[in-house]
Design a protein around this motif. Structure first.
Motif, PDB file in Angstrom:
ATOM      1  N   LYS A 203       4.391  64.478 -37.767  1.00 44.87           N
ATOM      2  CA  LYS A 203       4.069  63.834 -39.362  1.00 44.87           C
ATOM      3  C   LYS A 203       3.114  62.943 -39.574  1.00 44.87           C
ATOM      4  O   LYS A 203       2.095  62.876 -40.446  1.00 44.87           O
ATOM      5  N   LEU A 204       3.027  61.993 -38.609  1.00 44.61           N
ATOM      6  CA  LEU A 204       2.112  60.849 -38.512  1.00 44.61           C
ATOM      7  C   LEU A 204       0.632  61.414 -38.340  1.00 44.61           C
ATOM      8  O   LEU A 204      -0.151  60.940 -38.643  1.00 44.61           O
ATOM      9  N   ALA A 205       0.645  62.414 -37.423  1.00 46.22           N
ATOM     10  CA  ALA A 205      -0.575  62.932 -37.032  1.00 46.22           C
ATOM     11  C   ALA A 205      -1.474  63.535 -38.189  1.00 46.22           C
ATOM     12  O   ALA A 205      -2.650  63.664 -38.158  1.00 46.22           O
ATOM     13  N   ALA A 206      -0.704  63.892 -39.085  1.00 40.55           N
ATOM     14  CA  ALA A 206      -1.298  64.474 -40.418  1.00 40.55           C
ATOM     15  C   ALA A 206      -1.828  63.562 -41.266  1.00 40.55           C
ATOM     16  O   ALA A 206      -2.563  63.781 -42.236  1.00 40.55           O
ATOM     17  N   VAL A 207      -1.530  62.181 -41.049  1.00 41.66           N
ATOM     18  CA  VAL A 207      -2.097  61.116 -42.023  1.00 41.66           C
ATOM     19  C   VAL A 207      -3.432  60.665 -41.340  1.00 41.66           C
ATOM     20  O   VAL A 207      -3.378  59.685 -40.687  1.00 41.66           O
ATOM     21  N   LYS A 208      -4.391  61.180 -41.615  1.00 40.31           N
ATOM     22  CA  LYS A 208      -5.670  60.992 -40.976  1.00 40.31           C
ATOM     23  C   LYS A 208      -6.243  59.614 -41.072  1.00 40.31           C
ATOM     24  O   LYS A 208      -6.805  59.071 -39.955  1.00 40.31           O
ATOM     25  N   LYS A 209      -6.385  58.781 -42.137  1.00 41.49           N
ATOM     26  CA  LYS A 209      -7.064  57.830 -42.590  1.00 41.49           C
ATOM     27  C   LYS A 209      -6.283  56.610 -42.519  1.00 41.49           C
ATOM     28  O   LYS A 209      -7.086  55.385 -42.437  1.00 41.49           O
ATOM     29  N   THR A 210      -4.951  56.543 -42.122  1.00 43.53           N
ATOM     30  CA  THR A 210      -4.193  55.308 -41.798  1.00 43.53           C
ATOM     31  C   THR A 210      -3.681  55.036 -40.476  1.00 43.53           C
ATOM     32  O   THR A 210      -3.480  56.033 -39.720  1.00 43.53           O
ATOM     33  N   PRO A 211      -4.205  53.884 -39.885  1.00 41.94           N
ATOM     34  CA  PRO A 211      -4.224  53.658 -38.449  1.00 41.94           C
ATOM     35  C   PRO A 211      -2.666  53.444 -38.259  1.00 41.94           C
ATOM     36  O   PRO A 211      -1.981  52.882 -39.057  1.00 41.94           O
ATOM     37  N   VAL A 212      -2.209  53.979 -37.165  1.00 38.46           N
ATOM     38  CA  VAL A 212      -0.888  53.969 -36.792  1.00 38.46           C
ATOM     39  C   VAL A 212      -0.713  52.940 -35.454  1.00 38.46           C
ATOM     40  O   VAL A 212      -1.007  53.502 -34.557  1.00 38.46           O
ATOM     41  N   LEU A 213       0.297  52.056 -35.774  1.00 40.63           N
ATOM     42  CA  LEU A 213       0.709  51.256 -34.400  1.00 40.63           C
ATOM     43  C   LEU A 213       2.058  51.908 -34.077  1.00 40.63           C
ATOM     44  O   LEU A 213       3.027  51.991 -34.660  1.00 40.63           O
ATOM     45  N   ALA A 214       2.254  51.946 -32.793  1.00 41.42           N
ATOM     46  CA  ALA A 214       3.624  52.334 -32.111  1.00 41.42           C
ATOM     47  C   ALA A 214       4.180  50.922 -31.772  1.00 41.42           C
ATOM     48  O   ALA A 214       3.575  50.177 -31.083  1.00 41.42           O
ATOM     49  N   ILE A 215       5.399  50.864 -32.208  1.00 42.87           N
ATOM     50  CA  ILE A 215       6.051  49.445 -32.131  1.00 42.87           C
ATOM     51  C   ILE A 215       7.358  50.022 -31.190  1.00 42.87           C
ATOM     52  O   ILE A 215       8.307  50.719 -31.504  1.00 42.87           O
ATOM     53  N   VAL A 216       7.661  49.499 -29.933  1.00 45.99           N
ATOM     54  CA  VAL A 216       8.796  49.698 -29.113  1.00 45.99           C
ATOM     55  C   VAL A 216       9.646  48.678 -29.176  1.00 45.99           C
ATOM     56  O   VAL A 216       9.560  47.374 -29.099  1.00 45.99           O
ATOM     57  N   THR A 217      10.749  48.887 -30.121  1.00 48.39           N
ATOM     58  CA  THR A 217      11.612  47.898 -30.365  1.00 48.39           C
ATOM     59  C   THR A 217      12.756  47.781 -29.637  1.00 48.39           C
ATOM     60  O   THR A 217      13.040  48.394 -28.588  1.00 48.39           O
ATOM     61  N   LYS A 218      13.531  46.772 -29.911  1.00 52.03           N
ATOM     62  CA  LYS A 218      15.004  46.559 -29.024  1.00 52.03           C
ATOM     63  C   LYS A 218      14.547  46.265 -27.546  1.00 52.03           C
ATOM     64  O   LYS A 218      15.296  46.872 -26.699  1.00 52.03           O
ATOM     65  N   THR A 219      13.628  45.623 -27.323  1.00 53.54           N
ATOM     66  CA  THR A 219      13.314  45.401 -25.970  1.00 53.54           C
ATOM     67  C   THR A 219      14.380  44.452 -25.050  1.00 53.54           C
ATOM     68  O   THR A 219      14.417  44.563 -23.914  1.00 53.54           O
ATOM     69  N   ASP A 220      15.187  43.885 -25.949  1.00 54.57           N
ATOM     70  CA  ASP A 220      16.218  42.995 -25.216  1.00 54.57           C
ATOM     71  C   ASP A 220      17.409  43.778 -24.665  1.00 54.57           C
ATOM     72  O   ASP A 220      18.262  43.381 -24.012  1.00 54.57           O
TER      73      ASP A 220
END
Length: 312
Positions: A122-139
């Motif tokens: 779904k995010l790949a279709a959002v062309k103009k907006t930058p996407v950051l991947a956030i890996v959560t719960k590292t604790d």
């Protein structure tokens, strides 16, 4: 809700000031609301171990001397099974087109699954907006697990950045905020310096009640529970007591019995838990009148969804 006063007002900004919107997306129960609360510095969105806790696009506001970051916490994106689910997914997808940067949340302690791949598509279709991947719960993961997850996330799609964080321990939160702010447009602040959310108090109170309910009910019930605050006003002749009248809606009489519990014990626990949270939010004593009603199959009924605040 207010924070310490800030020197900047809407429409005023020093040179180079940035202001804009970021949204967090991900499948249900990946820690989006907890992360937003940690970045804002106070509780503006309810959290629960139950999936699909978030049902609204809640805004939390992060104030910095050089920027104002408005974070939009969205419901978990999933393949919907009800009309409510369809409307929540529609809300998420419309939000993606209205923000300046997107944070795609994936937990460190769980393998990449179909839900994550579905959202990445779904995010790949959002062309103009930058996407950051956030890996959560590292604790909740070992260093080896976090490293493996960072690699797995990098193979999902091409992201502007990939950053591991722990909202519980406060790790990497400044780094994440900086990366989000860097992608905001230059411009004046959007909210006054003291605001931490633009949610109406009655909505926040209803959400706190629902959070209290979620803590003590069975796994199959959360999706069937909705809360509406019908009235909230100071007690006549008292300036130290607020009367809150709320209705909790379930879909079947059997669910009502579960929420009430044996001799009303569970409902009493819910009321006590909710009252403490609401008093902390509003800074005053409250009297909470909480009633339960059955609204048959409300998640699938357009009229009842509108009445409960879930619009088209």
């Amino acid at each position: 809700m207010t924070a310490p006063p800030q020197p900047t007002l809407p429409g005023e900004a020093p040179p180079g000031f940035r202001a804009g919107f970021a949204c967090f997306v991900g499948r249900p129960n990946v820690g989006k609301s907890t992360l937003m609360n940690a970045l804002v510095g106070t509780k503006v969105a309810i959290t629960s171990s139950k999936p699909q806790t978030t049902r609204r696009a809640i805004r939390g506001i992060v104030h910095r001397p050089d920027a104002q970051l408005v974070i939009v916490d969205t419901p978990g994106l999933h393949r919907p099974r009800t009309l409510l689910g369809e409307r929540l997914d529609s809300l998420v997808l419309s939000t993606l087109t209205e923000v300046d940067v997107i944070g795609f949340c994936v937990p460190a302690d769980e393998p990449i699954g179909k839900g994550d791949r579905f959202i990445a598509e779904k995010l790949a279709a959002v062309k103009k907006t930058p996407v950051l991947a956030i890996v959560t719960k590292t604790d909740l993961a070992s260093r080896e697990q976090v490293a493996a997850q960072l690699l797995a996330v990098s193979q999902l799609a091409e992201f502007a950045e990939i950053v591991p964080v722990s909202a519980q321990r406060g790790e990497q939160l400044d780094v994440l905020t900086g990366l989000l702010v860097d992608r905001l447009p230059e411009g004046p602040p959007l909210y006054a310096g003291g605001e931490l959310t633009d949610e109406p108090e009655q909505v926040l109170v209803a959400e706190l009640i629902r959070e209290a309910v979620l803590e003590g009910v069975r796994d199959e019930l959360p999706h069937s529970i909705a809360v509406v605050v019908e009235e909230m006003a100071p007690r006549e002749g008292r300036d130290d007591l607020l009367d809150v009248y709320a209705h909790m809606f379930v879909e079947r009489p059997s669910q009502k019995a579960i929420v009430i519990g044996h001799r009303g014990e569970r409902l009493k626990e819910v009321g006590t838990r909710a009252r403490k949270q609401i008093e902390a939010l509003l800074g005053t004593r409250i009297y909470l009148d909480l009633r339960i009603k059955v609204a048959k199959d409300w998640q699938r009924d357009p009229k009842q969804l509108r009445r409960l605040g879930f619009y088209d």
